[in-house]
Design an enzyme around this catalytic site. Sequence first.
Site, PDB file in Angstrom:
ATOM      1  N   CYS A  51       0.853  -1.193   0.000  1.00 14.53           N
ATOM      2  CA  CYS A  51       0.000   0.000   0.000  1.00 14.53           C
ATOM      3  C   CYS A  51       0.883   1.235   0.000  1.00 14.53           C
ATOM      4  O   CYS A  51       1.766   1.375   0.847  1.00 14.53           O
ATOM      5  CB  CYS A  51      -0.928   0.014   1.219  1.00 14.53           C
ATOM      6  SG  CYS A  51      -2.085   1.415   1.142  1.00 14.53           S
ATOM      7  N   CYS A  53      -0.248   4.321   0.407  1.00 16.83           N
ATOM      8  CA  CYS A  53      -0.910   5.470   1.037  1.00 16.83           C
ATOM      9  C   CYS A  53      -0.074   6.028   2.185  1.00 16.83           C
ATOM     10  O   CYS A  53       0.863   5.399   2.648  1.00 16.83           O
ATOM     11  CB  CYS A  53      -2.335   5.120   1.448  1.00 16.83           C
ATOM     12  SG  CYS A  53      -2.538   4.629   3.159  1.00 16.83           S
ATOM     13  N   CYS A  56      -0.571   4.061   6.133  1.00 18.27           N
ATOM     14  CA  CYS A  56      -0.110   2.736   6.531  1.00 18.27           C
ATOM     15  C   CYS A  56       1.357   2.791   6.953  1.00 18.27           C
ATOM     16  O   CYS A  56       2.159   3.501   6.334  1.00 18.27           O
ATOM     17  CB  CYS A  56      -0.288   1.756   5.374  1.00 18.27           C
ATOM     18  SG  CYS A  56      -2.015   1.318   5.111  1.00 18.27           S
TER      19      CYS A  56
HETATM   20  N1  LIG Z   1      -4.102   9.350  -0.890  1.00 17.31           N
HETATM   21  C1  LIG Z   1      -4.413   9.066   0.489  1.00 17.31           C
HETATM   22  C2  LIG Z   1      -5.103   7.724   0.538  1.00 17.31           C
HETATM   23  C3  LIG Z   1      -5.449   7.269   1.940  1.00 17.31           C
HETATM   24  C4  LIG Z   1      -6.366   6.055   1.898  1.00 17.31           C
HETATM   25  O1  LIG Z   1      -7.501   6.183   1.426  1.00 17.31           O
HETATM   26  N2  LIG Z   1      -5.872   4.889   2.352  1.00 17.31           N
HETATM   27  C5  LIG Z   1      -6.667   3.714   2.185  1.00 17.31           C
HETATM   28  C6  LIG Z   1      -5.738   2.499   2.127  1.00 17.31           C
HETATM   29  S1  LIG Z   1      -5.034   2.045   3.652  1.00 17.31           S
HETATM   30  C7  LIG Z   1      -7.720   3.529   3.228  1.00 17.31           C
HETATM   31  O2  LIG Z   1      -8.558   2.674   3.086  1.00 17.31           O
HETATM   32  N3  LIG Z   1      -7.684   4.296   4.284  1.00 17.31           N
HETATM   33  C8  LIG Z   1      -8.648   4.208   5.351  1.00 17.31           C
HETATM   34  C9  LIG Z   1      -8.031   4.713   6.637  1.00 17.31           C
HETATM   35  O3  LIG Z   1      -6.843   5.060   6.620  1.00 17.31           O
HETATM   36  O4  LIG Z   1      -8.692   4.708   7.660  1.00 17.31           O
HETATM   37  C10 LIG Z   1      -3.149   9.065   1.330  1.00 17.31           C
HETATM   38  O5  LIG Z   1      -2.108   8.661   0.814  1.00 17.31           O
HETATM   39  O6  LIG Z   1      -3.210   9.463   2.494  1.00 17.31           O
HETATM   40 ZN   LIG Z   2      -2.702   2.244   3.174  1.00 24.06          ZN
END
Ligand SMILES: N[C@@H](CCC(=O)N[C@@H](CS)C(=O)NCC(=O)O)C(=O)O
Ligand SMILES: [Zn+2]
Length: 194
Positions: A51, A53, A56
């Site tokens: 991932c 993002c 994480c």
């Molecule tokens: N572009 C954003 C995407 C964040 C995102 O949507 N992460 C996903 C994948 S882990 C998710 O489901 N997030 C829910 C959360 O973090 O609670 C970033 O990088 O912060």
């Molecule tokens: Zn993530």
Amino acid sequence: MYSKIPSIHPLIDNGITKGDPNFSGGKLYCHCPSKKVEVTLASNIAHNHACGCSKCWKPKGALFSVVGVIPVDKVFITANGDKLYVVDPSAAIQRNACKECGVHLFGRIVKDHPFKGLDFVHVELSDSKGWQEPQFAAFVSSIIEQGFNPTGVKEIREKLKKEGLQPYDVLSPTLMDLIATYTGQKSGKLPSKL
Ligand SMILES: N[C@@H](CCC(=O)N[C@@H](CS)C(=O)NCC(=O)O)C(=O)O
Ligand SMILES: [Zn+2]
Ligand SMILES: [Zn+2]
């Protein structure tokens, strides 16, 4: 001169090792030198993936996290749970991290959500071998938000594909379909029994 491709993740950079389909679990440890937070997982994980993002947990120097899911009733805090805190209590995934070393031990969904009942875990925190290997790469374009030059993303996608991970900019079609099914059923546009 050629530019070296940055580390995607130590479990991916030099080729992925396949897991053992009969593997039945193990323990995760935070990175503290002593009084480690220990979490016991009583089964293998599923939907393991890279991932990109920003939320994480990633090991130092890696562009991606490697994260999979496990039913919440298979997750037990077995030592030093007093060191855990929730990184962002307003996020869908409540990431429980060690307040000393910053490692995320598990991410739990507490609100109504398609993945409620599953915890998100990073099995690189385990010494055991046999965990399901990463299956695909998610949120690839998100690395740009964190400072990665967009001109280099093509090379990252190519490397991911070379290592057998199909890159996606959200989740895989399987998981996106699961989420959309949940949403459709919740709104009543889709029958609850399919
Ligand atoms: N572009 C954003 C995407 C964040 C995102 O949507 N992460 C996903 C994948 S882990 C998710 O489901 N997030 C829910 C959360 O973090 O609670 C970033 O990088 O912060
Ligand atoms: Zn993530
Ligand atoms: Zn720690």
